[in-house]
Design an enzyme around this catalytic site. Structure first.
Site, PDB file in Angstrom:
ATOM      1  N   GLY A  39     -24.000  26.591  65.329  1.00  0.00           N
ATOM      2  CA  GLY A  39     -22.712  25.911  65.242  1.00  0.00           C
ATOM      3  C   GLY A  39     -21.805  26.420  66.332  1.00  0.00           C
ATOM      4  O   GLY A  39     -22.048  27.492  66.895  1.00  0.00           O
ATOM      5  N   CYS A  69     -29.008  31.069  65.570  1.00  0.00           N
ATOM      6  CA  CYS A  69     -27.748  31.244  66.293  1.00  0.00           C
ATOM      7  C   CYS A  69     -26.589  31.564  65.333  1.00  0.00           C
ATOM      8  O   CYS A  69     -26.594  32.605  64.703  1.00  0.00           O
ATOM      9  CB  CYS A  69     -27.488  30.013  67.165  1.00  0.00           C
ATOM     10  SG  CYS A  69     -26.245  30.297  68.419  1.00  0.00           S
ATOM     11  N   TYR A  70     -25.646  30.658  65.144  1.00  0.00           N
ATOM     12  CA  TYR A  70     -24.569  30.924  64.189  1.00  0.00           C
ATOM     13  C   TYR A  70     -25.153  31.255  62.813  1.00  0.00           C
ATOM     14  O   TYR A  70     -24.595  32.062  62.058  1.00  0.00           O
ATOM     15  CB  TYR A  70     -23.656  29.694  64.091  1.00  0.00           C
ATOM     16  CG  TYR A  70     -22.505  29.830  63.111  1.00  0.00           C
ATOM     17  CD1 TYR A  70     -21.281  30.346  63.517  1.00  0.00           C
ATOM     18  CD2 TYR A  70     -22.654  29.430  61.780  1.00  0.00           C
ATOM     19  CE1 TYR A  70     -20.230  30.468  62.612  1.00  0.00           C
ATOM     20  CE2 TYR A  70     -21.618  29.550  60.876  1.00  0.00           C
ATOM     21  CZ  TYR A  70     -20.403  30.061  61.299  1.00  0.00           C
ATOM     22  OH  TYR A  70     -19.377  30.177  60.405  1.00  0.00           O
ATOM     23  N   HIS A 122     -32.362  29.207  70.415  1.00  0.00           N
ATOM     24  CA  HIS A 122     -32.641  27.926  69.746  1.00  0.00           C
ATOM     25  C   HIS A 122     -34.128  27.570  69.830  1.00  0.00           C
ATOM     26  O   HIS A 122     -34.579  27.055  70.847  1.00  0.00           O
ATOM     27  CB  HIS A 122     -31.796  26.813  70.361  1.00  0.00           C
ATOM     28  CG  HIS A 122     -30.351  26.929  69.995  1.00  0.00           C
ATOM     29  ND1 HIS A 122     -29.830  26.373  68.855  1.00  0.00           N
ATOM     30  CD2 HIS A 122     -29.340  27.587  70.585  1.00  0.00           C
ATOM     31  CE1 HIS A 122     -28.548  26.667  68.761  1.00  0.00           C
ATOM     32  NE2 HIS A 122     -28.218  27.409  69.800  1.00  0.00           N
ATOM     33  N   GLU A 125     -35.556  25.186  68.386  1.00  0.00           N
ATOM     34  CA  GLU A 125     -35.770  23.747  68.201  1.00  0.00           C
ATOM     35  C   GLU A 125     -35.726  22.957  69.509  1.00  0.00           C
ATOM     36  O   GLU A 125     -36.135  21.802  69.544  1.00  0.00           O
ATOM     37  CB  GLU A 125     -34.732  23.184  67.212  1.00  0.00           C
ATOM     38  CG  GLU A 125     -33.279  23.150  67.696  1.00  0.00           C
ATOM     39  CD  GLU A 125     -32.526  24.478  67.501  1.00  0.00           C
ATOM     40  OE1 GLU A 125     -33.186  25.525  67.455  1.00  0.00           O
ATOM     41  OE2 GLU A 125     -31.285  24.444  67.432  1.00  0.00           O
ATOM     42  N   GLY A 181     -32.941  -9.419  61.571  1.00  0.00           N
ATOM     43  CA  GLY A 181     -34.097  -9.593  62.447  1.00  0.00           C
ATOM     44  C   GLY A 181     -34.345  -8.345  63.286  1.00  0.00           C
ATOM     45  O   GLY A 181     -35.356  -8.217  63.939  1.00  0.00           O
ATOM     46  N   VAL A 190     -34.996  -4.184  63.805  1.00  0.00           N
ATOM     47  CA  VAL A 190     -36.063  -3.394  63.199  1.00  0.00           C
ATOM     48  C   VAL A 190     -35.630  -2.741  61.877  1.00  0.00           C
ATOM     49  O   VAL A 190     -36.384  -2.731  60.906  1.00  0.00           O
ATOM     50  CB  VAL A 190     -36.656  -2.373  64.209  1.00  0.00           C
ATOM     51  CG1 VAL A 190     -35.613  -1.418  64.709  1.00  0.00           C
ATOM     52  CG2 VAL A 190     -37.808  -1.608  63.615  1.00  0.00           C
ATOM     53  N   ASP A 191     -34.392  -2.258  61.789  1.00  0.00           N
ATOM     54  CA  ASP A 191     -33.975  -1.542  60.579  1.00  0.00           C
ATOM     55  C   ASP A 191     -33.959  -2.448  59.347  1.00  0.00           C
ATOM     56  O   ASP A 191     -34.515  -2.105  58.305  1.00  0.00           O
ATOM     57  CB  ASP A 191     -32.580  -0.918  60.756  1.00  0.00           C
ATOM     58  CG  ASP A 191     -32.515  -0.015  61.962  1.00  0.00           C
ATOM     59  OD1 ASP A 191     -33.589   0.340  62.482  1.00  0.00           O
ATOM     60  OD2 ASP A 191     -31.404   0.324  62.391  1.00  0.00           O
ATOM     61  N   LYS A 221     -34.740   6.649  63.935  1.00  0.00           N
ATOM     62  CA  LYS A 221     -35.187   5.354  64.459  1.00  0.00           C
ATOM     63  C   LYS A 221     -36.697   5.305  64.740  1.00  0.00           C
ATOM     64  O   LYS A 221     -37.374   4.357  64.369  1.00  0.00           O
ATOM     65  CB  LYS A 221     -34.419   5.060  65.752  1.00  0.00           C
ATOM     66  CG  LYS A 221     -34.596   3.659  66.279  1.00  0.00           C
ATOM     67  CD  LYS A 221     -33.607   2.734  65.635  1.00  0.00           C
ATOM     68  CE  LYS A 221     -33.590   1.353  66.199  1.00  0.00           C
ATOM     69  NZ  LYS A 221     -32.548   0.556  65.542  1.00  0.00           N
TER      70      LYS A 221
END
Ligand code: XMP
Length: 509
Positions: free
Chosen positions: A51, A78-79, A165, A167, A220, A222-223, A365
């Site tokens: 953070g 980290c934080y 980090h 990630e 119409g 994708v979601d 997504k």
């Protein structure tokens, strides 16, 4: 499942991605989550995110200290490690200077979290404060030149922390560290696959709708299409989809959508043609926000009228995705970023007294695309570029008229054709044309022309929050421009938009 406590780091979504890439399910929660709620979720492990704050700032985010004593393995990043150290009686050193970028990690103890990580190994730092003294029972496992305590743990209590980090891509061994935490320390199993997600979600939809009917606004895109197919699989004909043709769709789009959705997906769909209503309401309107408001309002009216015809409907389904939720939950006070008002059915559930059903709300997504594939949606649907609810209206600068819509549709069709044949359609977040309210002088077959200008916009992006203009090859741009000017009556000039977001936006209005 793994619970990620969100202290506001820009990398939070990335932590979730990394965990899910290991086929372990995870959720992100704000620091305000209570001990009871955590117990109810029964996480196998907790990750405390990074953070931007200093632990000493008055308003810095704090989680309930009790979570450190739950007996659940914890990884502080980290934080996150600073929070842990501070709460457990260690010392965090304040610093005005940030350490940002690569550092070399030297490993002293590779028995736990760092098992299998080569030493030294590059790691990505982004912090101001650092750890000066560890809490009792903690030991240091690795350091860098500037950060003597870069990795620390108390293996008995299964508390671990890293100052860098793991990630981000810039920490190549990060994946090993996350895997060690998930599988060696937390004992997670690989069970999160799209197949299992689809199966469990279908069951959950059946359970929660309990024999009642559901309505869904289909665009119409994708979601909403994936949402529809998933719900359809779960409850069949109890789902009714409503597709509103607002007259602002691209060339042949309404017909193509009808065909695909009905033929391939066997959905129960009501098509509502409301072209004239939208166009008459837009007559003479040039202000972008007014256009959006008018389109939103009419959409709701049309949708509402149609939904009311479905007797006994109790649920409204929406294709809300995880990033929308993360943004709205946001770590501490106020959202970190403004969410687009692109949920066209927003406000509807209350008016129609419907319960919301959002089965994709924990997916990103690309996960939605994978789910679409799993559910058998045609490729063409899964890979459609996003298209805004207000459609071509916000790509026609100035007044929206039938004539101008006609011009833009033809231009857009040529553009899409070229982008697809050049193999760029999937590589781009979006590619589209904008009709400008300007004319310019040209010459065609010895004749002077005074015609419209169109702008071509093509962008790359990961999540639409930021975007860069695509470096399309000059040859492709030349072909696009030639074809548009030759094939579309009324256009004699094409320009290419070379602005990134921010400070520009993707759409022009
Ligand atoms: P901007 O233009 O704000 O757009 O950079 C970010 C993304 O959102 C899409 N967009 C919308 N989508 N309804 C939608 O469904 C809307 O009103 C809307 N406005 C923008 C835009 O196409 C881009 O992908």
């Amino acid at each position: 499942m793994i619970l990620i406590i969100d202290f506001g780091s820009q990398y939070n979504q990335l932590i979730a991605r990394r965990v899910r890439e290991c086929q372990v399910y995870c959720q992100i929660a704000p620091p305000s989550i209570s001990e009871d709620e955590i117990r109810r979720l029964e996480p196998e492990g907790i990750i405390l995110s990074g953070g931007p704050s200093s632990i000493y700032e008055k308003n810095s985010p704090k989680a309930d200290k009790a979570l450190l004593a739950l007996g659940v393995p914890i990884l502080g990043i980290c934080y996150g490690i600073q929070f842990m150290v501070h709460e457990l009686g260690g010392k965090v050193k304040r610093s005005k200077k940030r350490e940002y970028g690569f550092a070399e990690l030297n490993i002293e103890d590779a028995s736990g979290l760092l098992k299998g990580v080569p030493s030294p190994t590059p790691c990505w730092m982004s912090h101001g404060d650092s750890i000066a003294a560890l809490p009792p029972a903690f030991r240091c496992e690795a350091s860098t030149d500037n950060t003597p305590i870069a990795v620390a743990s108390d293996p008995n209590r299964r508390l671990f922390g890293v100052q860098f980090h793991p990630e981000v891509e810039h920490t190549p061994a990060g994946k090993i560290i996350i895997r060690n935490f998930l599988f060696q320390i937390c004992g997670c199993r690989k069970s999160w696959t799209m197949k299992s997600f689809a199966k469990e979600t279908e069951e959950e939809i059946r359970r929660s709708t309990d024999g009642q009917k559901v309505v869904l606004g289909l665009s119409g895109g994708v979601d909403s299409s994936v949402t529809a197919v998933l719900i359809h699989k779960a409850i069949g004909k109890r789902l009714t989809c409503i597709l509103v043709d607002n007259g602002l769709l691209r060339k042949d789009e309404a017909d193509q959508l009808k065909q695909t959705l009905r033929k391939h997906l066997h959905l129960n769909i009501r098509f509502v043609s409301a072209r004239n209503r939208f166009l008459s309401a837009l007559k003479g309107v040039t202000d972008p926000e007014k256009k959006r408001k008018i389109i939103g309002k009419i959409f709701i009216e049309v949708f509402e009228a149609e939904a009311k015809k479905i007797r006994g409907a109790r649920f409204l389904a929406q294709g809300t995705l995880y990033p929308d939720i993360i943004e709205s939950v946001s770590a501490f006070g106020g959202p970190t970023s403004v969410i687009k008002s692109h949920h066209n059915v927003g406000g509807l559930p209350k008016r129609l007294k419907l319960h919301l059903l959002e089965p994709l709300k924990y997916l990103f997504k690309d996960e939605v695309r994978r789910l679409g594939k799993e559910l058998g949606l045609p490729e063409g649907m899964i890979w459609r570029q996003p298209f805004p609810g207000p459609g071509l209206a916000i790509r026609i600068i100035g007044e929206v008229t039938r004539k101008r819509l006609g011009i833009l549709r033809e231009v857009d069709a040529v553009l899409q054709d070229e982008i697809r044949s050049a193999g760029y359609y999937r590589k781009l977040w979006q590619s589209f044309a904008v009709l400008l309210p300007l004319r310019s002088v040209g010459v065609m077959g010895d004749q002077r022309t005074y015609e419209h200008i169109v702008a071509v916009r093509a962008v790359t992006s990961r999540d639409a929050m930021t975007a860069d203009w695509a470096r399309l090859p000059h040859k492709l741009l030349a072909k696009i421009s030639n074809r548009i000017i030759n094939e579309v009556d009324g256009v004699n000039r094409v320009v290419y938009d070379i602005s990134s977001k921010p400070p520009s936006t993707i759409e022009w209005e």
